[in-house]
Design a protein around this motif. Structure first.
Motif, PDB file in Angstrom:
ATOM      1  N   TRP A   1       0.501  -1.300   0.339  1.00  0.00           N
ATOM      2  CA  TRP A   1       0.003   0.122  -0.646  1.00  0.00           C
ATOM      3  C   TRP A   1       0.407   1.329   0.230  1.00  0.00           C
ATOM      4  O   TRP A   1       2.157   0.988   0.562  1.00  0.00           O
ATOM      5  CB  TRP A   1      -0.552   0.103   1.650  1.00  0.00           C
ATOM      6  N   PHE A   2       0.428   2.072  -0.553  1.00  0.00           N
ATOM      7  CA  PHE A   2       1.304   3.535  -0.216  1.00  0.00           C
ATOM      8  C   PHE A   2      -0.238   4.764  -0.257  1.00  0.00           C
ATOM      9  O   PHE A   2      -1.923   4.476  -0.800  1.00  0.00           O
ATOM     10  CB  PHE A   2       1.948   4.065  -1.389  1.00  0.00           C
ATOM     11  N   TYR A   3      -0.183   5.980   0.174  1.00  0.00           N
ATOM     12  CA  TYR A   3      -1.006   7.125   0.017  1.00  0.00           C
ATOM     13  C   TYR A   3       0.204   8.469  -0.099  1.00  0.00           C
ATOM     14  O   TYR A   3       1.420   8.070   0.218  1.00  0.00           O
ATOM     15  CB  TYR A   3      -2.062   6.872   1.323  1.00  0.00           C
TER      16      TYR A   3
ATOM     17  N   GLN B   1       1.576  16.009   5.208  1.00  0.00           N
ATOM     18  CA  GLN B   1       2.170  15.429   6.431  1.00  0.00           C
ATOM     19  C   GLN B   1       3.184  14.441   6.382  1.00  0.00           C
ATOM     20  O   GLN B   1       3.634  13.902   5.645  1.00  0.00           O
ATOM     21  CB  GLN B   1       0.717  15.592   6.857  1.00  0.00           C
ATOM     22  N   SER B   2       3.414  14.680   7.248  1.00  0.00           N
ATOM     23  CA  SER B   2       4.589  13.202   8.384  1.00  0.00           C
ATOM     24  C   SER B   2       3.531  11.980   7.909  1.00  0.00           C
ATOM     25  O   SER B   2       2.117  11.616   7.845  1.00  0.00           O
ATOM     26  CB  SER B   2       4.716  12.861   9.628  1.00  0.00           C
ATOM     27  N   CYS B   3       4.731  10.921   7.088  1.00  0.00           N
ATOM     28  CA  CYS B   3       3.698   9.553   7.280  1.00  0.00           C
ATOM     29  C   CYS B   3       3.789   8.831   8.645  1.00  0.00           C
ATOM     30  O   CYS B   3       4.030   8.988   9.933  1.00  0.00           O
ATOM     31  CB  CYS B   3       4.652   8.928   6.061  1.00  0.00           C
ATOM     32  N   ARG B   4       2.343   8.568   8.742  1.00  0.00           N
ATOM     33  CA  ARG B   4       2.192   7.810   9.619  1.00  0.00           C
ATOM     34  C   ARG B   4       2.950   6.527   9.710  1.00  0.00           C
ATOM     35  O   ARG B   4       3.503   5.210   9.126  1.00  0.00           O
ATOM     36  CB  ARG B   4       0.363   7.471   9.707  1.00  0.00           C
ATOM     37  N   SER B   5       3.268   6.146  11.336  1.00  0.00           N
ATOM     38  CA  SER B   5       4.170   4.613  12.043  1.00  0.00           C
ATOM     39  C   SER B   5       3.301   3.586  11.034  1.00  0.00           C
ATOM     40  O   SER B   5       4.246   2.833  10.658  1.00  0.00           O
ATOM     41  CB  SER B   5       4.239   5.122  13.121  1.00  0.00           C
ATOM     42  N   THR B   6       2.458   3.513  11.280  1.00  0.00           N
ATOM     43  CA  THR B   6       1.585   2.523  10.860  1.00  0.00           C
ATOM     44  C   THR B   6       0.095   2.805   9.978  1.00  0.00           C
ATOM     45  O   THR B   6      -0.166   4.429  10.391  1.00  0.00           O
ATOM     46  CB  THR B   6       1.204   1.798  12.060  1.00  0.00           C
ATOM     47  N   TRP B   7       0.113   2.170   9.182  1.00  0.00           N
ATOM     48  CA  TRP B   7      -1.260   2.794   8.617  1.00  0.00           C
ATOM     49  C   TRP B   7      -2.548   1.224   7.984  1.00  0.00           C
ATOM     50  O   TRP B   7      -2.189   0.075   7.678  1.00  0.00           O
ATOM     51  CB  TRP B   7      -0.716   2.855   7.016  1.00  0.00           C
ATOM     52  N   TYR B   8      -4.106   1.205   9.233  1.00  0.00           N
ATOM     53  CA  TYR B   8      -4.455   0.218   9.302  1.00  0.00           C
ATOM     54  C   TYR B   8      -4.071  -1.146   8.993  1.00  0.00           C
ATOM     55  O   TYR B   8      -3.611  -2.318   8.567  1.00  0.00           O
ATOM     56  CB  TYR B   8      -4.996  -0.151   7.801  1.00  0.00           C
TER      57      TYR B   8
ATOM     58  N   THR C   1       7.421   1.761   5.801  1.00  0.00           N
ATOM     59  CA  THR C   1       8.434   1.110   5.272  1.00  0.00           C
ATOM     60  C   THR C   1       9.301   2.533   4.844  1.00  0.00           C
ATOM     61  O   THR C   1      10.645   2.447   4.167  1.00  0.00           O
ATOM     62  CB  THR C   1       8.689   0.600   4.171  1.00  0.00           C
ATOM     63  N   GLY C   2       8.542   3.625   5.135  1.00  0.00           N
ATOM     64  CA  GLY C   2       9.418   5.163   4.232  1.00  0.00           C
ATOM     65  C   GLY C   2       8.535   5.732   3.305  1.00  0.00           C
ATOM     66  O   GLY C   2       7.436   5.201   2.585  1.00  0.00           O
ATOM     67  N   LYS C   3       9.223   7.196   3.107  1.00  0.00           N
ATOM     68  CA  LYS C   3       8.590   8.230   2.506  1.00  0.00           C
ATOM     69  C   LYS C   3       9.636   8.405   0.969  1.00  0.00           C
ATOM     70  O   LYS C   3      10.509   8.595   1.217  1.00  0.00           O
ATOM     71  CB  LYS C   3       7.980   9.374   2.679  1.00  0.00           C
ATOM     72  N   TYR C   4       8.764   8.116  -0.177  1.00  0.00           N
ATOM     73  CA  TYR C   4       9.071   8.946  -1.215  1.00  0.00           C
ATOM     74  C   TYR C   4       8.850  10.068  -2.425  1.00  0.00           C
ATOM     75  O   TYR C   4       7.681   9.922  -2.605  1.00  0.00           O
ATOM     76  CB  TYR C   4      10.099   7.385  -2.208  1.00  0.00           C
ATOM     77  N   LYS C   5       8.999  10.999  -2.046  1.00  0.00           N
ATOM     78  CA  LYS C   5       8.459  12.377  -2.240  1.00  0.00           C
ATOM     79  C   LYS C   5       7.150  12.413  -1.808  1.00  0.00           C
ATOM     80  O   LYS C   5       7.174  12.416  -0.813  1.00  0.00           O
ATOM     81  CB  LYS C   5       8.599  12.494  -3.781  1.00  0.00           C
ATOM     82  N   SER C   6       6.028  12.419  -2.439  1.00  0.00           N
ATOM     83  CA  SER C   6       4.667  12.789  -2.049  1.00  0.00           C
ATOM     84  C   SER C   6       4.143  11.092  -1.404  1.00  0.00           C
ATOM     85  O   SER C   6       2.828  11.183  -1.388  1.00  0.00           O
ATOM     86  CB  SER C   6       3.941  13.294  -2.935  1.00  0.00           C
TER      87      SER C   6
END
Length: 139
Positions: A102-104, A109-116, A121-126
């Motif tokens: 998954w990605f969103y 904003q910052s990435c949530r540490s968990t999502w559902y 595993t990290g953020k790349y650009k958007s």
């Protein structure tokens, strides 16, 4: 050598998805999206248990990719995007999407540490990328 069976139409379909979801994130961003799509076709867990082809991964509903609802997705794939799709179908893995399902886009904003229940595993650009816990036994 391909990590999942596919035909030329599926290569183009994956290329269109990669562009529609992440063109603004450049080549690496598109490769990350491609990883997620192929990972879904290889996963043996969650809603992906019966998703066994590139076509099914890209077009699954509900829970599929948002870009498939937008007109930009339906434009022809370009040669450069087709080449990126081939790289993914041949097994290239790109961090942070290596095993992500998954990605969103957190829209600045910052990435949530968990999502559902999945782990960031990290953020790349958007985009923020998420992988299932080992206990899910997806691969």
């Amino acid at each position: 050598m391909a990590i999942i069976a596919h035909n030329n139409e599926e290569v183009k379909l994956l290329a269109r998805l990669m562009r529609a979801e992440a063109e603004s994130d450049g080549k690496k961003g598109m490769l990350c999206v491609g990883n997620v799509a192929v990972n879904r076709a290889l996963a043996k867990c969650y809603e992906f248990k019966n998703v066994t082809t590139v076509y099914k991964a890209v077009t699954m509903q509900p829970g599929g990719f948002e870009a498939t609802y937008k007109s930009y997705f339906y434009q022809a794939a370009r040669k450069s995007e087709i080449e990126l799709a081939k790289r993914i179908l041949n097994g290239e893995k790109v961090h942070p999407a290596t095993n992500a399902l998954w990605f969103y886009n957190p829209h600045g904003q910052s990435c949530r540490s968990t999502w559902y229940g999945a782990y960031n595993t990290g953020k790349y650009k958007s985009h923020c990328f998420y992988t299932p816990p080992d206990s899910a036994k997806c691969y």
